[in-house]
Write a protein that holds these residues in place. Sequence first.
Motif, mmCIF file in Angstrom:
data_model
loop_
_atom_site.group_PDB
_atom_site.id
_atom_site.type_symbol
_atom_site.label_atom_id
_atom_site.label_comp_id
_atom_site.label_asym_id
_atom_site.label_seq_id
_atom_site.Cartn_x
_atom_site.Cartn_y
_atom_site.Cartn_z
ATOM 1 N N ALA A 138 23.844 65.631 -89.116
ATOM 2 C CA ALA A 138 22.460 66.123 -89.126
ATOM 3 C C ALA A 138 21.490 65.173 -89.814
ATOM 4 C CB ALA A 138 22.407 67.478 -89.825
ATOM 5 N N GLU A 164 11.167 64.246 -86.625
ATOM 6 C CA GLU A 164 12.107 65.261 -87.118
ATOM 7 C C GLU A 164 11.932 66.570 -86.348
ATOM 8 O OE1 GLU A 164 13.084 65.476 -91.390
ATOM 9 O OE2 GLU A 164 12.450 67.561 -91.257
ATOM 10 N N ASN A 168 14.763 68.426 -83.621
ATOM 11 C CA ASN A 168 15.253 69.808 -83.649
ATOM 12 C C ASN A 168 14.872 70.609 -82.408
ATOM 13 O OD1 ASN A 168 16.767 70.157 -86.228
ATOM 14 N ND2 ASN A 168 14.875 69.287 -87.040
ATOM 15 N N GLY A 174 20.129 71.219 -82.077
ATOM 16 C CA GLY A 174 18.912 71.670 -82.748
ATOM 17 C C GLY A 174 18.498 73.059 -82.301
ATOM 18 N N LYS A 180 20.706 71.148 -88.306
ATOM 19 C CA LYS A 180 19.274 71.015 -88.579
ATOM 20 C C LYS A 180 19.041 69.558 -88.925
ATOM 21 C CE LYS A 180 15.292 72.951 -90.875
ATOM 22 N NZ LYS A 180 14.500 72.214 -89.892
#
Length: 248
Positions: A138, A164, A168, A174, A180
């Motif tokens: 992650a 970011e 996700n 995601g 995450k």
Amino acid sequence: MMAGVVKDTCWSDNFDLKSMTRAAVVLLSGGLDSATTAAIARSEGFTLYTLSIDYGQRHRFELQTAERVAAALGAVEHRVVKIDLTQFAGSALTSSEAVPKGRGAEDMAAGIPVTYVPARNTVLLSLALGLAESCGVADIFLGVNAVDYSGYPDCRPAFVEAFEQLANLATKAGVEGTLKFKIHAPLIKMTKAEIIRRGMELGVDYSLTHSCYDPNPQGVSCGECDACRLRKAGFAEAGLTDPIQYQH
Ligand SMILES: [Zn+2]
């Protein structure tokens, strides 16, 4: 994390699910910033899986440099992914266009320089994200810095935050919530001198790193391009000696 995320093709056959919970994918160029970023990731307890992208850069030994840096930092595995960004016209880093020399801080801050590679960090992070998802990792580390050199739009905090969010939204892991994704850019608000001091504290061997945009065929840094000038100024401000050689 779901065990099913892990595939045999991921990094290595003996990839340990237990240690993977603390694994991070670190984009490594062989430069000072990415080496320091990897050392910070390690100091935060992450196991390092380093990734270099062979994007057709003129100076091929950058990739060897990245491999040496990965080994020195104790990366569990170092991988090189090849992608041909020379297909995108217009960067002095991938073409024979001259690299600017002798520019001061004001010139550097004045606009987006010719060493900008179109959408480079978006492309690199996308590759890192794909590998991270396929490995059930992650955390992704990237050595971008917006303080000493804000000329590149893909080195700014807004870019990192946006990516970011995208990570996700754009991945199976995601949207299903099995991972995450976090994009770590620990250097983003640090000056070059702060980065170097932090790296020294963490034992980074800067003699292995390489920053120059236009080294000679033996790999000796020019001393005059933006990257060399920023690096030299950073060492000077930190009151430390840069262990690499320069032509000027
Ligand atoms: Zn240089």
